[in-house]
Design a protein around this motif. Structure first.
Motif, PDB file in Angstrom:
ATOM      1  N   SER A 190      76.935  50.169  45.770  1.00 16.08           N
ATOM      2  CA  SER A 190      77.199  50.913  44.536  1.00 16.08           C
ATOM      3  C   SER A 190      77.618  49.976  43.408  1.00 16.08           C
ATOM      4  CB  SER A 190      78.290  51.960  44.790  1.00 16.08           C
ATOM      5  OG  SER A 190      78.692  52.572  43.593  1.00 16.08           O
ATOM      6  N   SER A 234      76.797  60.327  37.199  1.00 16.97           N
ATOM      7  CA  SER A 234      75.775  60.434  38.242  1.00 16.97           C
ATOM      8  C   SER A 234      74.620  61.346  37.826  1.00 16.97           C
ATOM      9  CB  SER A 234      76.400  60.944  39.542  1.00 16.97           C
ATOM     10  OG  SER A 234      76.914  62.251  39.378  1.00 16.97           O
ATOM     11  N   ILE A 293      75.518  56.847  43.986  1.00 17.62           N
ATOM     12  CA  ILE A 293      75.825  56.290  45.314  1.00 17.62           C
ATOM     13  C   ILE A 293      77.307  56.474  45.633  1.00 17.62           C
ATOM     14  CG2 ILE A 293      75.879  54.173  46.675  1.00 17.62           C
ATOM     15  CD1 ILE A 293      73.465  53.231  44.996  1.00 17.62           C
ATOM     16  N   ALA A 294      78.165  56.218  44.649  1.00 17.13           N
ATOM     17  CA  ALA A 294      79.600  56.393  44.866  1.00 17.13           C
ATOM     18  C   ALA A 294      79.941  57.850  45.149  1.00 17.13           C
ATOM     19  CB  ALA A 294      80.371  55.893  43.651  1.00 17.13           C
ATOM     20  N   GLY A 299      74.510  53.818  40.307  1.00 13.31           N
ATOM     21  CA  GLY A 299      75.708  53.390  41.024  1.00 13.31           C
ATOM     22  C   GLY A 299      76.704  54.519  41.188  1.00 13.31           C
ATOM     23  N   SER A 300      76.844  55.362  40.152  1.00 10.29           N
ATOM     24  CA  SER A 300      77.749  56.514  40.246  1.00 10.29           C
ATOM     25  C   SER A 300      77.247  57.521  41.269  1.00 10.29           C
ATOM     26  CB  SER A 300      77.884  57.176  38.874  1.00 10.29           C
ATOM     27  OG  SER A 300      78.420  56.278  37.921  1.00 10.29           O
TER      28      SER A 300
END
Length: 334
Positions: free
Chosen positions: A292, A71, A308-309, A305-306
């Motif tokens: 994500s 992230s 968002i996760a 994506g990381s």
């Protein structure tokens, strides 16, 4: 010599017993032994939990650490295939998603979806559990078998069945509704709009979650003292009064636990949306999990994506914190 003096002379002096001497006094030998037992007792639970904690650390710890690292990096296909080294970008991924209106729309949609699913699950689960207390034994057994069977059904199978039920051309629901006077649902597409399609997916999620809630609440209802219910009725309380002032307080720890678990599960819904939309959820069907996934594996922005996760994990940790606070309050009251 008198008889009393004779009796007194024959009685030997009393000595303190060995057990009293060992346990009594300030510096007796019994206290260090007690301390040793207490120390061993405190270490025993951690020793027994060590294998489980080690497995959790290996299974969940490394993926979570990798998620946090990604992230804060620029990580796409060039980095994935080894053509370029991952580049640290600090909080750029978080700044990007937090400044994106689409991300906040997905967050609101996810919260509304999870909230609706949790409320429906808890209400239907409680009503079903209460009704099970009023039926005969064999009926309760049949219903419990049906609940366990539906609970144990794989998610993919349940999703395929719901797709068939709500199919535009061959759906059973459209056919049944069209049998009603003045209703024409032939060829109706339930997924033409986001809210309507998400309502169908919400029913699927609730259908899979209700059995666990019913079984757990049914077990909790067996612990409600019958004497308290009878006393409340004698005092003039109706069915709602008995439920509110007697049943509900006893079930409160279970309800808090089930609500928290339901929020976590419903905010993490992925396969139902993914399979129902044939692996390509449209923008109005995106939840945090699918959003994500799309950012990471469709757009190939693994860093975004990381991020968002990780935001999703933080939101869920907030739910867990509220759960722990409620459980501590219940413990203090008791």
């Amino acid at each position: 010599m008198s008889a009393a003096e004779t009796t007194t002379a024959k009685v030997p002096p009393t000595r303190p017993s060995t057990a009293q001497g060992a346990g009594g006094g300030t510096g007796g030998a019994g206290k260090p032994a007690v301390r040793r037992r207490a120390g061993g007792g405190a270490a025993l639970p951690w020793t027994l939990l060590a294998p489980c904690l080690l497995v959790l650390l290996l299974v969940l710890g490394y993926p979570l650490a990798r998620l946090v690292a990604l992230s804060f990096q620029k990580f796409g296909q060039p980095q994935l295939w080894g053509f370029q080294e991952p580049e640290s970008v600090g909080f750029a991924n978080f700044t990007k998603i937090l400044g994106d209106g689409e991300f906040w729309a997905v967050v609101v949609r996810t919260i509304v979806f999870a909230g609706g699913a949790v409320i429906l699950t808890m209400v239907l689960g409680m009503l079903t559990a209460l009704l099970l207390q009023r039926v005969s034994g064999w009926v309760k057994t049949l219903i419990n078998i049906a609940l366990v069977a539906s609970w144990g059904m794989p998610i993919i199978v349940a999703t395929a069945i719901f797709k068939w039920l709500f199919d535009t051309d061959y759906g059973v629901l459209n056919w049944l509704l069209s049998r009603l006077p003045g209703v024409d649902m032939v060829g109706h597409n339930w997924f033409a709009s986001g809210p309507q399609g998400l309502a169908v997916i919400m029913l699927l999620v609730v259908w899979g979650a209700v059995p666990f809630v019913v079984i757990t609440l049914s077990a909790g209802l067996t612990q409600v003292p019958k004497e308290l219910e009878e006393a409340a009725r004698l005092d003039g309380a109706g069915s709602w009064g008995v439920f509110r002032y007697v049943t509900l307080p006893v079930l409160k720890p279970i309800i808090v636990m089930l609500t928290t678990l339901s929020v976590i599960w419903d905010m993490g819904v992925f396969p139902q949306v993914f399979v129902m939309r044939n692996g390509h959820p449209e923008a109005e069907f995106q939840l945090l999990t699918t959003y994500s996934y799309d950012k990471a594996f469709v757009v190939n922005d693994y860093g975004g994506g990381s991020a968002i996760a990780l935001v999703t994990v933080v939101l869920l940790l907030g739910v867990v914190a509220v759960y722990m606070r409620q459980m501590l309050k219940i413990g203090e009251v008791e």
